[in-house]
Scaffold this motif. Structure first.
Motif, PDB file in Angstrom:
ATOM      1  N   PHE A  89       0.809  -1.213   0.000  1.00  0.00           N
ATOM      2  CA  PHE A  89       0.000   0.000   0.000  1.00  0.00           C
ATOM      3  C   PHE A  89       0.852   1.276   0.000  1.00  0.00           C
ATOM      4  O   PHE A  89       0.360   2.343  -0.332  1.00  0.00           O
ATOM      5  N   TYR A  90       2.122   1.168   0.377  1.00  0.00           N
ATOM      6  CA  TYR A  90       2.990   2.341   0.473  1.00  0.00           C
ATOM      7  C   TYR A  90       3.577   2.691  -0.889  1.00  0.00           C
ATOM      8  O   TYR A  90       4.238   1.862  -1.524  1.00  0.00           O
ATOM      9  N   LYS A  91       3.363   3.904  -1.320  1.00  0.00           N
ATOM     10  CA  LYS A  91       3.827   4.344  -2.636  1.00  0.00           C
ATOM     11  C   LYS A  91       5.351   4.395  -2.725  1.00  0.00           C
ATOM     12  O   LYS A  91       5.919   4.290  -3.806  1.00  0.00           O
ATOM     13  N   GLY A  92       6.033   4.523  -1.596  1.00  0.00           N
ATOM     14  CA  GLY A  92       7.486   4.623  -1.593  1.00  0.00           C
ATOM     15  C   GLY A  92       8.210   3.306  -1.763  1.00  0.00           C
ATOM     16  O   GLY A  92       9.426   3.290  -1.934  1.00  0.00           O
ATOM     17  N   VAL A  93       7.503   2.204  -1.732  1.00  0.00           N
ATOM     18  CA  VAL A  93       8.156   0.899  -1.885  1.00  0.00           C
ATOM     19  C   VAL A  93       8.434   0.671  -3.374  1.00  0.00           C
ATOM     20  O   VAL A  93       7.519   0.707  -4.192  1.00  0.00           O
ATOM     21  N   PRO A  94       9.702   0.462  -3.743  1.00  0.00           N
ATOM     22  CA  PRO A  94      10.029   0.253  -5.157  1.00  0.00           C
ATOM     23  C   PRO A  94       9.419  -1.056  -5.677  1.00  0.00           C
ATOM     24  O   PRO A  94       9.141  -1.977  -4.907  1.00  0.00           O
ATOM     25  N   ASP A 154       7.707  -6.871  -5.458  1.00  0.00           N
ATOM     26  CA  ASP A 154       7.764  -8.236  -5.983  1.00  0.00           C
ATOM     27  C   ASP A 154       8.100  -9.244  -4.890  1.00  0.00           C
ATOM     28  O   ASP A 154       7.594 -10.362  -4.893  1.00  0.00           O
ATOM     29  N   VAL A 155       8.963  -8.851  -3.959  1.00  0.00           N
ATOM     30  CA  VAL A 155       9.306  -9.728  -2.830  1.00  0.00           C
ATOM     31  C   VAL A 155       8.056 -10.018  -2.000  1.00  0.00           C
ATOM     32  O   VAL A 155       7.776 -11.166  -1.651  1.00  0.00           O
ATOM     33  N   PHE A 156       7.280  -8.980  -1.716  1.00  0.00           N
ATOM     34  CA  PHE A 156       6.067  -9.161  -0.921  1.00  0.00           C
ATOM     35  C   PHE A 156       4.999  -9.923  -1.691  1.00  0.00           C
ATOM     36  O   PHE A 156       4.268 -10.732  -1.110  1.00  0.00           O
ATOM     37  N   ARG A 188       5.774 -13.556  -1.424  1.00  0.00           N
ATOM     38  CA  ARG A 188       5.373 -14.080  -0.106  1.00  0.00           C
ATOM     39  C   ARG A 188       3.869 -14.294  -0.067  1.00  0.00           C
ATOM     40  O   ARG A 188       3.385 -15.300   0.467  1.00  0.00           O
ATOM     41  N   LEU A 189       3.115 -13.340  -0.614  1.00  0.00           N
ATOM     42  CA  LEU A 189       1.660 -13.485  -0.662  1.00  0.00           C
ATOM     43  C   LEU A 189       1.264 -14.688  -1.500  1.00  0.00           C
ATOM     44  O   LEU A 189       0.374 -15.454  -1.130  1.00  0.00           O
ATOM     45  N   ARG A 190       1.916 -14.858  -2.651  1.00  0.00           N
ATOM     46  CA  ARG A 190       1.615 -15.993  -3.522  1.00  0.00           C
ATOM     47  C   ARG A 190       1.793 -17.305  -2.770  1.00  0.00           C
ATOM     48  O   ARG A 190       0.948 -18.197  -2.846  1.00  0.00           O
ATOM     49  N   ALA A 191       2.885 -17.422  -2.033  1.00  0.00           N
ATOM     50  CA  ALA A 191       3.146 -18.651  -1.274  1.00  0.00           C
ATOM     51  C   ALA A 191       2.071 -18.873  -0.220  1.00  0.00           C
ATOM     52  O   ALA A 191       1.590 -20.000  -0.037  1.00  0.00           O
ATOM     53  N   ARG A 192       1.666 -17.831   0.468  1.00  0.00           N
ATOM     54  CA  ARG A 192       0.665 -17.970   1.526  1.00  0.00           C
ATOM     55  C   ARG A 192      -0.716 -18.275   0.959  1.00  0.00           C
ATOM     56  O   ARG A 192      -1.441 -19.115   1.499  1.00  0.00           O
ATOM     57  N   PHE A 193      -1.082 -17.604  -0.119  1.00  0.00           N
ATOM     58  CA  PHE A 193      -2.382 -17.880  -0.719  1.00  0.00           C
ATOM     59  C   PHE A 193      -2.407 -19.259  -1.377  1.00  0.00           C
ATOM     60  O   PHE A 193      -3.443 -19.921  -1.395  1.00  0.00           O
TER      61      PHE A 193
END
Length: 103
Positions: free
Chosen positions: A7-12, A17-19, A22-27
């Motif tokens: 949700f943070y605009k400052g995250v490149p 992609d890293v997050f 992680r979401l893909r693995a959890r879902f």
């Protein structure tokens, strides 16, 4: 789940992609569980299902595709059809809850 950093605009994008990975693995894990269980705790609806319904809705806000997780999408539809959920969404002005949001 690791939605908040998305949700943070400052995250490149590389960090996002890293997050997303992680979401893909959890879902993917949740999808496997929900293939043989109607709800997260088996046959019985629980607060965990309500939480999953809410946070899985965040996917559309951060461009995270849940389409590969058919059992998660089916779970969302089951939860979205519960009378108490419909009442809560109505009270919040979120009805009609579009098919895109539920599935």
């Amino acid at each position: 789940m690791t939605f908040p950093p998305l949700f943070y605009k400052g995250v490149p994008e590389q960090g996002r992609d890293v997050f997303r990975a992680r979401l893909r693995a959890r879902f993917t894990y949740l999808d496997g569980h929900l293939l043989s269980n109607e709800y997260l705790m088996g046959d019985d609806y629980s607060v965990a299902d309500a939480y999953l319904f809410v946070i899985s809705n965040w996917a559309r806000w951060v461009n995270f595709d849940l389409a590969p997780c058919g059992a998660v999408l089916a779970h969302r539809q089951r939860v979205a059809s519960r009378p108490a959920v419909v009442a809560a969404l109505t009270a919040e002005g979120l009805v009609p809850w579009s098919a895109k949001q539920a599935g």
